[in-house]
Design a protein around this motif. Structure first.
Motif, PDB file in Angstrom:
ATOM      1  N   VAL A 165      -1.549  -1.263  -4.288  1.00  0.00           N
ATOM      2  CA  VAL A 165      -2.540  -0.182  -4.369  1.00  0.00           C
ATOM      3  C   VAL A 165      -1.848   1.152  -4.107  1.00  0.00           C
ATOM      4  CG1 VAL A 165      -4.548   0.876  -3.255  1.00  0.00           C
ATOM      5  CG2 VAL A 165      -4.542  -1.580  -3.733  1.00  0.00           C
ATOM      6  N   ARG A 166      -2.184   2.128  -4.942  1.00  0.00           N
ATOM      7  CA  ARG A 166      -1.790   3.522  -4.713  1.00  0.00           C
ATOM      8  C   ARG A 166      -3.071   4.255  -4.336  1.00  0.00           C
ATOM      9  NH1 ARG A 166       2.255   7.761  -7.099  1.00  0.00           N
ATOM     10  NH2 ARG A 166       3.662   5.994  -6.999  1.00  0.00           N
ATOM     11  N   LEU A 167      -3.161   4.668  -3.075  1.00  0.00           N
ATOM     12  CA  LEU A 167      -4.399   5.224  -2.511  1.00  0.00           C
ATOM     13  C   LEU A 167      -4.254   6.720  -2.289  1.00  0.00           C
ATOM     14  CD1 LEU A 167      -7.210   4.813  -1.146  1.00  0.00           C
ATOM     15  CD2 LEU A 167      -5.953   4.398   0.991  1.00  0.00           C
ATOM     16  N   LEU A 191      -9.206  -2.152   2.577  1.00  0.00           N
ATOM     17  CA  LEU A 191      -8.311  -2.764   1.592  1.00  0.00           C
ATOM     18  C   LEU A 191      -7.558  -3.954   2.191  1.00  0.00           C
ATOM     19  CD1 LEU A 191      -6.937   0.493  -0.046  1.00  0.00           C
ATOM     20  CD2 LEU A 191      -8.231  -1.287  -1.236  1.00  0.00           C
ATOM     21  N   ALA A 202     -10.312   3.419   4.708  1.00  0.00           N
ATOM     22  CA  ALA A 202      -9.982   2.841   3.403  1.00  0.00           C
ATOM     23  C   ALA A 202      -8.868   1.806   3.520  1.00  0.00           C
ATOM     24  CB  ALA A 202      -9.577   3.952   2.437  1.00  0.00           C
ATOM     25  N   LEU A 254       0.828  -1.208   0.000  1.00  0.00           N
ATOM     26  CA  LEU A 254       0.000   0.000   0.000  1.00  0.00           C
ATOM     27  C   LEU A 254       0.862   1.258   0.000  1.00  0.00           C
ATOM     28  CD1 LEU A 254      -2.886  -0.761   2.525  1.00  0.00           C
ATOM     29  CD2 LEU A 254      -3.179   0.227   0.250  1.00  0.00           C
ATOM     30  N   LEU A 305       0.287   5.193   0.269  1.00  0.00           N
ATOM     31  CA  LEU A 305      -0.693   6.217   0.630  1.00  0.00           C
ATOM     32  C   LEU A 305      -0.198   7.591   0.193  1.00  0.00           C
ATOM     33  CD1 LEU A 305      -3.229   7.246   2.175  1.00  0.00           C
ATOM     34  CD2 LEU A 305      -1.796   7.310   4.236  1.00  0.00           C
ATOM     35  N   LYS A 331      -4.775   2.178  -8.857  1.00  0.00           N
ATOM     36  CA  LYS A 331      -4.828   3.559  -8.355  1.00  0.00           C
ATOM     37  C   LYS A 331      -6.247   3.895  -7.932  1.00  0.00           C
ATOM     38  CE  LYS A 331      -1.152   4.916 -11.554  1.00  0.00           C
ATOM     39  NZ  LYS A 331      -0.794   5.807 -12.677  1.00  0.00           N
ATOM     40  N   LEU A 332      -6.395   4.310  -6.684  1.00  0.00           N
ATOM     41  CA  LEU A 332      -7.727   4.556  -6.126  1.00  0.00           C
ATOM     42  C   LEU A 332      -7.817   5.969  -5.550  1.00  0.00           C
ATOM     43  CD1 LEU A 332      -8.295   1.196  -4.195  1.00  0.00           C
ATOM     44  CD2 LEU A 332      -9.039   1.779  -6.521  1.00  0.00           C
ATOM     45  N   ASN A 333      -8.959   6.606  -5.780  1.00  0.00           N
ATOM     46  CA  ASN A 333      -9.246   7.926  -5.240  1.00  0.00           C
ATOM     47  C   ASN A 333     -10.604   7.877  -4.545  1.00  0.00           C
ATOM     48  OD1 ASN A 333      -9.366  10.763  -4.796  1.00  0.00           O
ATOM     49  ND2 ASN A 333     -10.514  11.025  -6.708  1.00  0.00           N
ATOM     50  N   ILE A 336     -14.804  -0.670  -2.594  1.00  0.00           N
ATOM     51  CA  ILE A 336     -13.679  -1.584  -2.442  1.00  0.00           C
ATOM     52  C   ILE A 336     -14.144  -3.028  -2.638  1.00  0.00           C
ATOM     53  CG2 ILE A 336     -12.044  -2.520  -0.753  1.00  0.00           C
ATOM     54  CD1 ILE A 336     -11.683   0.388   0.230  1.00  0.00           C
TER      55      ILE A 336
END
Length: 243
Positions: free
Chosen positions: A189-191, A235, A231, A80, A82, A168-170, A179
């Protein structure tokens, strides 16, 4: 009494006698008031933990002898990263500490249009040093043996356009995906977590250009520090090692 866990910033070898870092020595000697003959657990950022005995301790210096080691992997299978737009006061420190407890591997503090934090280069450097200490303390407390990376602060778009094979999540309050609807498997994951006032419409459009997926956490509007931890937990439950 629980055996204290202490981070050492250099590789450790069984049989060595070493001096603890100044911060660690102050904690062991002044705060815990430990003395010769008592035991510690040391880790050096690898997945090894070392049993150690104090051989000399005072308020300025603590020396320990490394007695043995064992492998102890506490890392999640989910990697992860962040990206957290900086928040005011202690909120940023809280987010860093708790996200590391939850298993985040990399944290990049970000500037955005609505970021309420304005700091010059000198103060940013001091903040980065403080965040790194918080990261070490979080690992000492939660049992992680690898120290997550706290990257220098960067602009939001610069971070979004970095090449990465992660999902990639926003977080977006009007997103249609969640999710739980993301397809399996996910290993990286790039959060992105926005500021207290949210991302601007232009910034949300920009994240879409860089292939970020908007996701929804639920029907309630969460504070930025609550959003990050919720989040990350979700995840880790779906793709990582929680639950």
């Amino acid at each position: 009494m629980r055996i204290p866990r202490i981070y050492h910033p250099a590789p450790l070898v069984v049989g060595q006698t070493i001096a603890l870092s100044d911060d660690a020595a102050g904690h062991v000697g002044r705060v815990l008031r430990m003395s010769a003959g008592q035991t510690l657990e040391l880790f050096d950022g690898s997945n090894q933990v070392f049993s150690a005995e104090i051989v000399q301790a005072d308020k300025k210096q603590v020396q320990v002898r490394l007695l043995g080691s064992e492998t102890d992997n506490r890392e999640s299978p989910l990697f992860l990263h962040l990206g957290q737009v900086m928040s005011r006061g202690e909120k940023m420190e809280f987010t860093i500490q708790k996200s590391i407890e939850l298993g985040v591997n990399v944290i990049t503090p970000l500037f955005s249009e609505r970021c309420g934090v304005k700091l010059d280069a000198e103060r940013l450097n001091k903040k980065l040093q403080q965040w790194q200490k918080i990261a070490i303390g979080a690992c000492e407390q939660c049992g992680r043996n690898q120290i997550p990376e706290i990257r220098p602060v960067m602009n939001l778009e610069t971070w979004c356009q970095e090449q990465d094979d992660a999902l990639k999540l926003n977080l977006h309050p009007r997103a249609s995906a969640s999710i739980n609807t993301l397809p399996l498997p996910v290993e990286r994951v790039r959060l992105l977590i926005g500021p207290e006032g949210g991302l601007s419409a232009e910034e949300i459009a920009m994240t879409a250009r860089y292939q970020f997926t908007d996701i929804l956490l639920g029907p309630r509007v969460l504070r930025t520090e609550t959003t990050a931890l919720t989040a990350i937990t979700a995840l880790q439950v779906r793709f990582g090692d929680l639950g």
